[in-house]
Design a protein around this motif. Structure first.
Motif, PDB file in Angstrom:
ATOM      1  N   GLU A 343       0.841  -1.189   0.000  1.00  0.00           N
ATOM      2  CA  GLU A 343       0.000   0.000   0.000  1.00  0.00           C
ATOM      3  C   GLU A 343       0.872   1.232   0.000  1.00  0.00           C
ATOM      4  N   THR A 344       0.501   2.236  -0.800  1.00  0.00           N
ATOM      5  CA  THR A 344       1.210   3.499  -0.799  1.00  0.00           C
ATOM      6  C   THR A 344       0.801   4.289   0.433  1.00  0.00           C
ATOM      7  N   GLU A 345       1.460   5.409   0.671  1.00  0.00           N
ATOM      8  CA  GLU A 345       1.163   6.206   1.854  1.00  0.00           C
ATOM      9  C   GLU A 345      -0.256   6.749   1.848  1.00  0.00           C
ATOM     10  N   ASP A 346      -0.856   6.901   0.656  1.00  0.00           N
ATOM     11  CA  ASP A 346      -2.232   7.386   0.606  1.00  0.00           C
ATOM     12  C   ASP A 346      -3.241   6.253   0.430  1.00  0.00           C
ATOM     13  N   GLY A 347      -2.791   4.999   0.681  1.00  0.00           N
ATOM     14  CA  GLY A 347      -3.713   3.881   0.735  1.00  0.00           C
ATOM     15  C   GLY A 347      -3.980   3.171  -0.570  1.00  0.00           C
ATOM     16  N   ARG A 348      -3.229   3.443  -1.631  1.00  0.00           N
ATOM     17  CA  ARG A 348      -3.430   2.753  -2.900  1.00  0.00           C
ATOM     18  C   ARG A 348      -2.702   1.413  -2.891  1.00  0.00           C
ATOM     19  N   SER A 367      -0.007  -0.704 -10.893  1.00  0.00           N
ATOM     20  CA  SER A 367      -1.335  -0.527 -10.314  1.00  0.00           C
ATOM     21  C   SER A 367      -2.123  -1.817 -10.524  1.00  0.00           C
ATOM     22  N   ALA A 403       6.435   7.162  -4.516  1.00  0.00           N
ATOM     23  CA  ALA A 403       5.771   8.431  -4.187  1.00  0.00           C
ATOM     24  C   ALA A 403       5.577   9.286  -5.434  1.00  0.00           C
TER      25      ALA A 403
END
Length: 406
Positions: A343-348, A367, A403
């Protein structure tokens, strides 16, 4: 890099629009009702219009920052709704002024595991293997624990000893084959047979009972290679080419077996290591990768890695059910069947399997639908960095690119 100093060099980039098509050596297979790997490849698109480098300055800067952090060179390819961008930074050969080629060949390390897992799952789709069936019956000569299933092999839950050595929670270690330091350098061109690697692992105590825990073990993926060869009756490299590389047009991807060569063009990789109290450096571009076999021996390009991971995540290689299985992670470290779920820092959610060989680093991210990807190669110079320091630099490079792209 020399004597621990960071090498600084220019960064170049090329961006392309989505408004036109481009010529490429690679292409994904079309979606049909037949097994995906039997589908006819799509037609090669025409050349897309090249945009100014200034359209993606953030990617150029990210590459430059990565090189400034301690890498000798880096190349990057980004594909997203804005189009395709390629760039490079640093130098192709330490001490020179030549930049790394933007579509150069490189050793992809454990990214190989995603290719291997995909090939094995294609055999599951064809009914030659069972995902939750025991593997011992296919390889009776190895007297494997009958509780070990194919899923456990692909997800690192088999408990098999890692032939490159084990690191335990209490801080103790158990050595495997030589894969670092002067001993590895002395065996740089040695050929290891996959059977040799598996038998070495089986001669050591299992790490845990099958299916009761998770631990990354290269042995699993060499065992997967032996399974492919046993059930198909063909060499692993031939089967990989027949089922994945050729249908996708991955002409820059190589299963090298025991060949030390790497196709041109390519950057050079340097290994800096400590032998007793003496630091030494060696160009390890030419080396025999058979010591890691199907767990990490492949060579590719950023273009080919993009085409592969985009087609895989886009559902153009595996049946939907098996792709779902592949992307279902084990809770301990979020590892599916041959790839990590992050998961990325923004939840993706992103899917990845990075890799490293001495002198090389490789990144492959996508993705969930395969429409946004980045693939990259990093090369080491002569900086005096131990394994932990190189790992930290790799983690920082990965974090920065995730990021910027996602």
């Amino acid at each position: 890099m020399d004597g621990g100093r960071t090498h600084r060099a220019r960064t170049t980039g090329t961006a392309r629009t989505t408004g036109a098509t481009r010529t490429t050596r690679t292409t994904g297979t079309a979606r049909t009702t037949d097994p995906p790997h039997l589908a006819r490849p799509a037609a090669h698109p025409e050349e897309r219009t090249t945009m100014s480098d200034t359209h993606r300055p953030e990617l150029q800067q990210a590459l430059q920052d990565i090189v400034d952090s301690g890498w000798a060179g880096a190349q990057l390819r980004v594909n997203d709704p804005r189009g395709e961008w390629t760039g490079s930074a640093g130098v192709a050969v330490p001490g020179s002024a030549e930049r790394p080629p933007v579509d150069g060949h490189f050793r992809i390390g454990s990214n190989t595991k995603t290719f291997t897992a995909t090939l094995v799952l294609l055999l599951v789709a064809d009914g030659l293997l069972e995902l939750d069936g025991p593997v011992a019956g296919h390889l009776p000569e190895y007297e494997l624990d009958p509780r070990i299933t194919l899923r456990m092999v692909l997800q690192h839950t088999s408990g098999l000893f890692n032939f490159t050595g084990e690191y335990y929670e209490d801080g103790t270690t158990a050595p495997g084959i030589a894969w670092e330091g002067q001993e590895w350098v002395d065996n740089l061109l040695r050929t290891y047979r996959p059977e040799e690697l598996v038998r070495l692992a089986l001669s050591r105590p299992a790490r845990f009972e099958p299916g009761t825990d998770w631990s990354y073990s290269n042995t699993n993926y060499v065992l997967a290679r032996l399974l492919v060869e046993k059930v198909t009756g063909r060499p692993f490299a031939e089967e990989m080419g027949r089922r994945i590389l050729t249908p996708l047009g991955l002409t820059g991807t190589v299963v090298p077996e025991d060949s030390p060569e790497i196709p041109e063009p390519h950057a050079h990789a340097t290994y800096a290591y400590q032998d007793a109290d003496e630091w030494k450096t060696l160009d390890v571009t030419r080396s025999n990768p058979s010591w890691i076999s199907a767990a990490g021996d492949m060579i590719s390009t950023t273009r080919d890695l993009h085409v592969f991971i985009s087609a895989l995540m886009g559902g153009r290689i595996l049946p939907a059910g098996l792709l779902d299985e592949m992307r279902t992670p084990h809770p301990k470290l979020n590892y599916g069947l041959g790839l990590f779920v992050q998961e990325t820092e923004d939840g993706r959610t992103v899917y990845t399997h990075n890799g490293g060989m001495w002198g090389w680093g490789a990144l492959m991210f996508s993705s969930p639908d395969g429409t946004t990807t980045f693939t990259a190669s990093l090369t080491c110079g002569a900086a005096r960095l131990d394994m932990m320091q190189v790992g930290a630099l790799f983690a920082e490079a990965q974090k920065r690119l995730v990021a910027e792209v996602f």
